[in-house]
Design an enzyme around this catalytic site. Structure first.
Site, PDB file in Angstrom:
ATOM      1  N   ARG A 192       0.744  -1.187   0.014  1.00 13.54           N
ATOM      2  CA  ARG A 192      -0.057  -0.002  -0.059  1.00 13.54           C
ATOM      3  C   ARG A 192       0.936   1.012  -0.059  1.00 13.54           C
ATOM      4  O   ARG A 192       0.651   2.183  -0.667  1.00 13.54           O
ATOM      5  CB  ARG A 192      -0.899  -0.066   1.132  1.00 13.54           C
ATOM      6  CG  ARG A 192      -2.032   1.041   1.380  1.00 13.54           C
ATOM      7  CD  ARG A 192      -3.109   1.024   0.125  1.00 13.54           C
ATOM      8  NE  ARG A 192      -2.824   1.576  -1.177  1.00 13.54           N
ATOM      9  CZ  ARG A 192      -3.123   1.297  -2.005  1.00 13.54           C
ATOM     10  NH1 ARG A 192      -3.618  -0.001  -2.464  1.00 13.54           N
ATOM     11  NH2 ARG A 192      -2.798   1.853  -3.337  1.00 13.54           N
ATOM     12  N   LYS A 250       3.193  24.853  -5.046  1.00 11.81           N
ATOM     13  CA  LYS A 250       2.045  24.255  -4.812  1.00 11.81           C
ATOM     14  C   LYS A 250       2.127  22.710  -4.741  1.00 11.81           C
ATOM     15  O   LYS A 250       1.316  22.035  -5.429  1.00 11.81           O
ATOM     16  CB  LYS A 250       0.970  24.770  -5.545  1.00 11.81           C
ATOM     17  CG  LYS A 250       0.653  26.201  -5.543  1.00 11.81           C
ATOM     18  CD  LYS A 250      -0.277  26.757  -6.446  1.00 11.81           C
ATOM     19  CE  LYS A 250      -0.344  28.144  -6.369  1.00 11.81           C
ATOM     20  NZ  LYS A 250      -1.408  28.838  -7.355  1.00 11.81           N
ATOM     21  N   LYS A 256       7.249  39.698  -5.346  1.00 10.48           N
ATOM     22  CA  LYS A 256       5.798  39.484  -5.532  1.00 10.48           C
ATOM     23  C   LYS A 256       5.333  41.187  -5.337  1.00 10.48           C
ATOM     24  O   LYS A 256       6.008  41.731  -4.920  1.00 10.48           O
ATOM     25  CB  LYS A 256       5.064  38.568  -4.856  1.00 10.48           C
ATOM     26  CG  LYS A 256       5.626  37.083  -5.331  1.00 10.48           C
ATOM     27  CD  LYS A 256       4.586  36.111  -4.875  1.00 10.48           C
ATOM     28  CE  LYS A 256       5.082  34.789  -5.428  1.00 10.48           C
ATOM     29  NZ  LYS A 256       4.135  33.724  -4.866  1.00 10.48           N
ATOM     30  N   GLU A 313       7.682  39.911 -10.490  1.00  6.39           N
ATOM     31  CA  GLU A 313       6.310  39.459 -10.835  1.00  6.39           C
ATOM     32  C   GLU A 313       5.691  40.821 -11.462  1.00  6.39           C
ATOM     33  O   GLU A 313       5.834  42.048 -10.761  1.00  6.39           O
ATOM     34  CB  GLU A 313       5.466  38.972  -9.589  1.00  6.39           C
ATOM     35  CG  GLU A 313       4.091  38.641  -9.988  1.00  6.39           C
ATOM     36  CD  GLU A 313       3.423  38.118  -8.712  1.00  6.39           C
ATOM     37  OE1 GLU A 313       3.797  36.933  -8.386  1.00  6.39           O
ATOM     38  OE2 GLU A 313       2.485  39.012  -8.175  1.00  6.39           O
ATOM     39  N   ASP A 366       2.033  37.954 -14.931  1.00  4.61           N
ATOM     40  CA  ASP A 366       1.067  37.225 -14.002  1.00  4.61           C
ATOM     41  C   ASP A 366      -0.146  37.484 -14.484  1.00  4.61           C
ATOM     42  O   ASP A 366      -0.846  38.656 -14.503  1.00  4.61           O
ATOM     43  CB  ASP A 366       1.307  37.699 -12.632  1.00  4.61           C
ATOM     44  CG  ASP A 366       0.438  36.985 -11.741  1.00  4.61           C
ATOM     45  OD1 ASP A 366       0.408  35.720 -11.783  1.00  4.61           O
ATOM     46  OD2 ASP A 366      -0.120  37.322 -10.716  1.00  4.61           O
TER      47      ASP A 366
END
Lengths: 274, 274, 274, 274, 274, 274
Positions: E95, E130, E162, E192, E213
């Protein structure tokens, strides 16, 4: 306390972390290689097995064959070890292995200088707790390989009653009495003194070891005569390679030197790929 | 990698382990005390909050109030911090806190010497990976506080193509090509060169940074002219306080100095109980 | 070595792991409660702050107010502490806190029995290395609170030359010489002997402490006279509550008792929710 | 939870820490040796592979060949294992290995006594959570090897609704309802009862297991008849070797005994170097 | 950061903890078995050595022989590896090994889809931060095996200025100046931007990389023309398999896609015992 | 198993490691800021306290005030929490906190969809062991918050006899007998069946729970009638949002769905600085 393997694993992770980008990018895959470890100046060896262990933990298929042993004095140009294994793994371990070895050899070499200075006097050169955080066990080992001896490892395995303890306890006699009535019977009681009067009180109170702290040589000689073998005598403070012989000749048994671990410079050692 | 708190906790456990026998035996119970931290020689401060953190982690009721800040230059006799708390806890943390602070100030002070030597040239003094295993993050911080800059932290966050990589890749151009096609677009490509020919090839291949390794000043000056701003130029090897100014005046952008972390001696700093 | 907090965190995770299912299912949310810790038989207290620390680490909003102190002898029915806090947290910590406290009180109580047996003789009752793996620091603390003393903590902070060491070294004199020439000057040298001849050799060789291993009382008394204060004398082997007084009366200084940590039963202590 | 290897490594570090000083000083280098592990009293074996694992983790070149297996009953004088390897490593591992084995055999042996007392009744002897902090997994294993069974491992893998939970939930029926509607369908619901009325309510509410807490035998027999196989019945409280048979004969299915892990004394086992 | 072995050991302990009860109860002892790992849908392989490592760490006597390699595309029904070893150990590791492999193949397969969409444009598909907490190093590896590239690993090895940083610094130029004067010379500066004006300011200030962006394709194309090769251009925001080709055709160099690690579904892979 | 705090600390170290370079370079010092956490699509909340805990562990002076609770369903645009604290710390924790929360909300939301599909049938939707390595405890919590229930946590707290176990044991009856005679009396015995004959044998052998593996609905309905309440019935295999209602209507008690943790996509949630 970190074990040797913990120290090495931490150092490898600190340096390599998510991977050696240059090797991953430029030299992917494996390629057999050989290397030599060479001393670039005269030195006393300490840590050759630590050096080898770095490579073993990084890649157990690397062979590292030392051709010197800890405690040995080597000349400039001496080959200290031969290595063979995957080129990229040799390159990845090189810096960490050298960082450890160069420091340990530095300590052993400096210790050997102090030991040589007091040769014939029967005095022990010992270390202190002024070590690199996290590396004490390696540094105290290097002192031994340089011909020195260890003082207590830390606060937990020896008694050293200092000025502040004496003040808090209300005097030397009471401080020694308290220590004796508490500690394991396997430990000696050491006390720090700064004057002849304190030495006399410590002696009367039954101290096993009397540290003479920052005294001049005349006073130390006087104290040694006063103690007359009834306690071990340790000199501390103001010790350097210029002063250590004169201190030893006062008749003390032990000289403790913070510089052994505190001020040793790294030895010049290189790892050369063939 | 060990965090700051990990480093401190390891150091405290290394020293105290099962307990400070002398204090347990001679000064049981608590007794309020005050102490001063005093610089015994001129130095550049680094690590004053590390010093304070040691006491906080040992006993959060100890108050440590710094009266200097990292990066500041202080004179002999300057009070660096005031402490108050339980006497036995102050004594237990003293050695570990000093061992860390003295080393960090030593690095900052040595770095500041190098930075002073190259003042006005616009050259960056940067560190290397020749740091104490386990303490790299603190040592690189100390370099910054001394006015220096950091090179890559480890093998994972920068590219430095060395001789062995070049050989394995089959040449400078191929090595640079491989690096560029693999690494994150956020990283520059640095390559080590030993000859003018290599510098030319590296330039053609598009290296972002060219390291001039162990070249004499004449050659370095020639290379700087050749490169003419098309890449950043880093000098490495044979750098000491006597040579660094001349190297800087060749026009290089960066000088990397292993000695900053490798050979810095500990500064003389004491903690005095009132 | 595990710290106290490590020991407690491990024990809590061992018991609670992913959560106390019964409480999560049956008593979700919080509900204030009070509890009393009660001794159900006469005992010597050790570990009351360990007990409190379990609840602090589990939920720092629980208040645990001890009403006894380590080393104190209490009677059946004595309240040892009051607790208040969230009911479900009190229930979750109860078993772990009691498991630790009951064991520590058991050791202190058994030690106090041995100490009472030898009262007036000046003999020290000391522990051994026959402790529960992982809990040595707590068990040795409990011995002290019961009026006993500690032998060395482990293999690293004391010297005890046993039969096998003697054989390997080629004799008692050589073994003692080797020990003395290696170990820190802060430690005494202890040697195990089984015959009067061995005692004489150990004495001549300068042992600091002579252990009389499994000797009958007549022989021990003879050895004590022979040693005549020139070394500390430790009796070991065959010690129990029936024999300890007679052993103490032979004149030995120290009696080591494995049973203190090895055979102590847990004391009967309950935690009652109001 | 600590794994077996964690438990052993912690125990070895606890005992050896920076090194076995006596061996380092007196018997440096290696010397082949053989040893036998001998049971000094009749006992039920548990943990022989734990014993062997200690030596393996300390020095993988030590050979430890068991000649008994867990669960086996042996007589006084039985050889339990043969060992061969470096003498100093055998000596360094001896104490830790014995401390673990003696405790585990003690638990298995005591469990076997309880199991023998109830032989023929079909009753299960089960353990409790009154185990040594950090060693639960080893102690519960030893119970199984002595012929007993395990209750839940901790608070996370079973439901046991006690008096305080019942009170907080507002009654037995509601407590059982809450448990059933929350917990995984793979777990049974056990509830503690002190009176016949409580048993009836628990039965009606659908408890899978009913614990009869501190009831006399007459009451227990009555409850068993009342339950009539509709739930598993567990007796708890006041169980010892004198009472366990009578309790078993009331017809309960399970008897839980804290003493199995709480009061087992260490078995007398020695390791003898040839 | 957790190493691969840490990740696997944590996962194994999470699943097995005190033992696989079913196997211990139903299939005690060992029984040799063979198994095949089979892909149940077309996929790009990543993590086959991670899969094998799970079994190695669980039981080093299990043989796992991969018959595919990371980066390879396989069809439905392809055998990916053969395993042989003790049946109960194969079942215990299955598993965890599958959970890791299925996730990694999922990421590689999704990445390969994006890469295929932009084929011929020379655009790099890169990942983001992420990722699954604790598994970043594995997930970024899987992106590379799917033909993608990595953005910075975390906050520590790259600069991405940013909107909030710009505001706090008081503007794009000042933000870039600060970054350049602080960071290692080995890193590029990325910023950015959301408007053409910002792009122009970033370009003037000397940004190495300009992120566009959430711009529409027309604006992006305009920005690419404006930048004209003087900085690397990265597109971010609103990227999916339907839009990625059009974005690539605007002429940007890099497209970052959170979905690669964020929304990849596990591939259907089974391990079948013969 | 990693605790929640371990998971968060690992994730923070994974992302931040030696420091957030951009913030250190561009926004040194502290600056108060406020932020809102906003749901960008309809979702079922799970993990809002995990989100808050990330910031607490990063910087305990950050205030995070949730305005939703786990299990609650929210609409697009709902504010889920308000935060205030130092701007640079809010930025450093944002990604890790969102990575955890978005995943947990994704699982809860998907679970809620399955639960809604079977509403009125009384069937339990339960999870499996197909979870993200290292995050099982969080993912199983999210299933509960979505209205589902948990199956066993791992191999250690429940019995599930699968085909391979049956084969190894020599049949269903023997496998169940072995399980019953070994496991704690607090656990039920579950067995996997693939045919009606197997269901009948399992029933006769006294299985507590019978899993119907990959059966069609007609067969499942037949099995439910056959079992007639004498065992709990769990359906497994081929379950998705299109099939789950029909499966529930066969009369089974439990439906286990790997997709709950395996295929849940992250919810769209943003943290906006004011």
């Amino acid at each position: 306390m970190l074990t040797l393997d913990d120290i090495i694993q931490n150092a490898l992770r600190e340096d390599i972390h998510t991977g050696d980008l240059t090797t991953l990018a430029v030299v992917p895959g494996s390629r057999p290689a050989r290397a030599r470890l060479v001393g670039k100046e005269p030195l006393t060896v300490a840590g050759i097995s630590v050096f080898a262990r770095v490579f073993y933990l990084l890649d157990s298929s690397i062979a590292c064959t030392p051709c010197c042993s800890d405690g040995q004095q080597i000349e400039t140009g001496s080959v200290m070890a031969y290595l063979s294994g995957d080129a990229s793994m040799l390159l990845q371990g090189e810096r960490v292995a050298l960082n450890l070895l160069q420091r340990m050899c530095g300590i052993a070499t400096l210790t050997a200088s102090y030991v040589a200075e007091v040769s014939g006097t029967g005095v022990r050169i010992v270390d202190t707790r002024k070590t690199t955080p996290g590396l004490r066990v390696l540094e105290k080992y290097a002192v031994r390989r340089g011909g020195g001896f260890n003082h207590r490892t830390g606060l937990y395995d020896g008694i050293l009653i200092k000025e502040n303890h004496i003040t808090a306890a209300g005097g030397i006699s009471e401080a020694i009495r308290r220590a004796r009535s508490y500690i394991p019977h396997t430990l000696k009681v050491e006390i720090e003194t700064e004057t002849v009067d304190q030495v006399e009180e410590a002696l009367t109170a039954g101290a096993d070891i009397i540290m003479l702290d920052n005294m001049d040589c005349t006073t130390m000689r006087h104290c040694v005569e006063l103690i007359a073998g009834r306690a071990t005598v340790e000199a501390s403070g103001g010790v350097n390679l210029d002063t250590v012989r004169a201190i030893a000749e006062t008749g003390v048994d032990i000289i403790s030197v913070g510089a052994l671990t505190h001020s040793a410079r790294a030895m010049d050692i290189s790892m050369l790929l063939d």
